[in-house]
Design a protein around this motif. Structure first.
Motif, PDB file in Angstrom:
ATOM      1  N   LYS A 359       0.813  -1.235   0.000  1.00 48.54           N
ATOM      2  CA  LYS A 359       0.000   0.000   0.000  1.00 48.54           C
ATOM      3  C   LYS A 359       0.844   1.282   0.000  1.00 48.54           C
ATOM      4  N   GLU A 360       1.875   1.338   0.860  1.00 42.74           N
ATOM      5  CA  GLU A 360       2.667   2.571   0.949  1.00 42.74           C
ATOM      6  C   GLU A 360       3.426   2.807  -0.357  1.00 42.74           C
ATOM      7  N   GLN A 362       2.527   1.776  -3.346  1.00 44.79           N
ATOM      8  CA  GLN A 362       1.545   2.211  -4.345  1.00 44.79           C
ATOM      9  C   GLN A 362       1.196   3.685  -4.162  1.00 44.79           C
ATOM     10  N   ARG A 363       1.018   4.073  -2.897  1.00 46.34           N
ATOM     11  CA  ARG A 363       0.678   5.468  -2.589  1.00 46.34           C
ATOM     12  C   ARG A 363       1.767   6.398  -3.137  1.00 46.34           C
ATOM     13  N   ARG A 364       3.018   6.041  -2.898  1.00 46.31           N
ATOM     14  CA  ARG A 364       4.101   6.931  -3.341  1.00 46.31           C
ATOM     15  C   ARG A 364       4.237   6.923  -4.861  1.00 46.31           C
ATOM     16  N   PRO A 424      -0.678   9.173   7.147  1.00 46.13           N
ATOM     17  CA  PRO A 424       0.643   9.136   6.512  1.00 46.13           C
ATOM     18  C   PRO A 424       1.474  10.371   6.813  1.00 46.13           C
TER      19      PRO A 424
ATOM     20  N   VAL B   8      -7.933   9.538  -9.395  1.00 50.05           N
ATOM     21  CA  VAL B   8      -7.097   8.470  -8.843  1.00 50.05           C
ATOM     22  C   VAL B   8      -7.072   7.276  -9.801  1.00 50.05           C
ATOM     23  N   LEU B  27      -8.189   5.771  -1.053  1.00 52.03           N
ATOM     24  CA  LEU B  27      -6.922   6.200  -1.640  1.00 52.03           C
ATOM     25  C   LEU B  27      -6.986   7.677  -2.034  1.00 52.03           C
ATOM     26  N   GLU B  30      -6.378   9.662   1.072  1.00 48.54           N
ATOM     27  CA  GLU B  30      -4.977   9.659   1.528  1.00 48.54           C
ATOM     28  C   GLU B  30      -4.096  10.536   0.632  1.00 48.54           C
ATOM     29  N   LEU B  31      -4.298  10.408  -0.682  1.00 45.51           N
ATOM     30  CA  LEU B  31      -3.476  11.192  -1.602  1.00 45.51           C
ATOM     31  C   LEU B  31      -3.789  12.686  -1.467  1.00 45.51           C
TER      32      LEU B  31
END
Lengths: 493, 95
Positions: A359-360, A362-364, A424, B8, B27, B30-31
């Motif tokens: 997950k982290e 992918q987020r970045r 985060p 997204v 997501l 979060e982004l």
């Protein structure tokens, strides 16, 4: 005699030279320690057979009088360094089964100098994290966690991303370990585990063969239990490498020779902007203590200003993901690692990367893709690179009035797994004191300086001028001696 | 800056990462949080400040354009999930 696993590198080299024990005996003791620390999930791959054959070869070299500067010293390798024929995972599912056909420059230099590989240790997936909790292979627990192994009262993090490296030396299961530092990934885990970690100047250590996260920030460095050991290991890790286009062609000094203890007249910069909101009282007090120690040793504290400090994290969280999104494009299920089939090539890519990255990561990658995409490149990526220039200028200016800078390593003692993790941005604050240094490409180190009220370690960070690791190490050893940090974790192998 | 689900989904497609529909919403949150955090950079005066291209004070080194390495296809292919006759094998690209 001290247990072989409790020796320093310097002490072990001495014992080997005096034939008090052999490299095989030293390695056997460490192989048993590696087995003993299994509950902490430090190793991703143990390599006891390779370790023993390397130790045997080391004893033969020593007998022939050709021993190298690290001959016979058992170390662990962060699982981000490619090691020939030994699985290299970067803590990711997407590198399942990957066995490099080549050896990273840094590890090959360590083996050239006689070091012995105990195995590959855990990290945050692709080095993206501050706690060593995001790897596909599970979280590493710090040996500083109170309670019996497996039945801890609190599971304390080892820091990250080089958390396995920090934990293995704190637990006395290796004499040293390689780390990599993109935003604090050597210094913060060193601070969290009462160990020493150096991020050298950008360009000092070759990046060739190290799984890339953010190439303009990544730098390898040593993690050890003493400053002298860090000097020994740093010397072997550094050096010009034509295979890394950003490797700097300059001589590698004998860093150990710089440890004179004499810092009289040295100007120590204290950046006022590092007195951030959320800095714990005990860290602030330790920082004051550090200033006092250096003053007693004859150094002169001077206040310096790094006005763009507060923007470093924001710039980092654009630049690092941008570079990561590009670097991690190579994991596509074609040439190595995991492949998840799909109806066509594009689906195969998407399925592989969806299943393979955590997950982290992918987020970045997504943030990086967004800030580099048409229409946002200037607003985000270029802006961040301009702010990075200003941060670098801040340091250039500060070093006109000081020779080294002293700060805390992290804003608090290590947290427990499960705490702080929903947000985060909150997680990123662990790196508030370490990130600016990567943006400016400077050398910095963390030295253990005390314990918090919770009994967990606290570190102080020293920042140096480009390529002046020698001053850094000299001052680091003065801090180390004054702090006289002798605490050991509740669990040692 | 706040990202919606469609944006997204579009970024995920550009990055070639399959994100299940039910995860797009969280997501996006979060982004957006990260993008809001980095907005503070706009407070910094960067007029006439060059974007950093190299942190080390050196020009990118050049090398001679010559072959110095190679000739071991088997090693290059050894980690491939699927290989045949000296090639990596991928699903059919042209219909």
């Amino acid at each position: 005699m001290t247990a072989l696993t409790h020796l320093t590198m310097a002490g072990a080299l001495d014992g080997l030279a005096k034939k008090e024990f052999t490299a095989v005996e030293l390695t056997e003791a460490h192989v048993r320690a590696v087995e003993a620390v299994r509950p902490f999930n430090i190793f991703i791959t143990e390599t006891p057979d390779a370790a023993l054959s390397m130790a045997k070869a080391s004893d033969e070299r020593r007998a022939q009088g050709t021993a190298g500067p690290m001959d016979g010293l058992p170390i662990a390798v962060k699982d981000l360094f490619c090691t020939k024929g030994v699985a290299t995972t970067a803590g990711s599912h997407i590198l399942d089964g990957f066995k490099p056909e080549y050896e990273s420059t840094v590890t090959s230099q360590l083996w050239r100098d006689g070091a012995v590989m105990l195995g590959k240790v855990n990290l945050d997936e692709f080095a993206m994290g501050s706690a060593t909790i995001t790897a596909h292979q599970g979280e590493t627990v710090s040996p500083w966690s109170p309670g019996a192994p497996g039945a801890w009262e609190r599971k304390i993090v080892a820091g990250g991303s080089s958390g396995g490296s920090a934990a293995v030396i704190a637990a006395r299961a290796a004499l040293g370990a390689t780390g990599t530092d993109t935003g604090g990934s050597i210094r913060q885990p060193a601070g969290y585990t009462g160990t020493v970690g150096i991020k050298p100047t950008y360009g000092r250590c070759s990046r060739w063969g190290i799984v890339a996260y953010a190439s303009s920030l990544d730098q390898a460095g040593p993690m050890t239990r003493t400053v002298e050991d860090a000097a020994i290991m740093l010397r072997s890790m550094c050096g010009f490498d034509p295979k890394d286009s950003t490797s700097v062609d300059m001589p590698v000094p004998d860093f150990r020779a710089a440890l004179t203890g004499d810092i009289r007249g040295l100007r120590v910069g204290i950046p006022k902007e590092y007195r951030v909101e959320g800095l714990s009282a005990e860290i602030a007090a330790l920082w004051e203590q550090g200033i006092a120690w250096l003053k007693e040793a004859g150094a002169e504290p001077v206040e310096v200003s790094l006005p763009h400090t507060k923007y470093a994290l924001a710039a980092y969280y654009i630049i690092a993901p941008a570079e990561a999104s590009s670097n991690l494009a190579r994991y596509d299920g074609v040439r190595y690692g995991l492949r998840v089939e799909g109806g066509n090539l594009k689906e195969m890519y998407e399925n592989t990367r969806g299943a393979g990255f955590g997950k982290e990561v992918q987020r970045r990658i997504l943030i990086g893709t967004y800030v580099l995409s048409a229409g946002y490149y200037d607003a985000y990526y270029n802006k961040a690179r301009q702010v990075r220039t200003r941060i670098k200028w801040d340091f250039d200016e500060a070093f006109k009035s000081c020779d080294v800078i002293l700060t805390p390593t992290a804003p608090s003692t290590p947290f427990a797994i499960g705490e702080k993790m929903d947000d985060p941005v909150q997680m990123y604050l662990n790196d508030v004191f370490t990130v600016p240094i990567n943006l400016a490409g400077l050398p910095a180190m963390s030295v253990p300086a005390g314990l918090g009220a919770d009994g967990l370690p606290l570190g102080l960070q020293l920042i140096g001028r480009p390529f002046d690791e020698e001053t850094l190490l000299r001052v680091g050893q003065v801090v180390e001696k004054a702090a006289n940090f002798s605490a050991v974790p509740p669990f040692v192998a | 800056m706040s990202l919606d689900k469609a944006t997204v989904a579009k970024i995920a497609h550009l990055a070639r990462i399959k994100v299940p529909d039910e995860e797009l919403e969280s997501l996006a949150g979060e982004l957006s949080q990260i993008l809001t955090f980095v907005e503070q950079l706009n407070e910094v005066d960067t007029k006439d400040v060059p974007p950093m291209t190299s942190v080390a004070a050196q020009k990118l080194r050049r090398r001679k354009d010559e072959v110095t390495d190679g000739g071991y296809a088997a090693q290059v292919l050894s980690n491939g999930p699927e290989t045949a006759e000296g090639f990596f094998v991928v699903p059919k690209v042209v219909e």
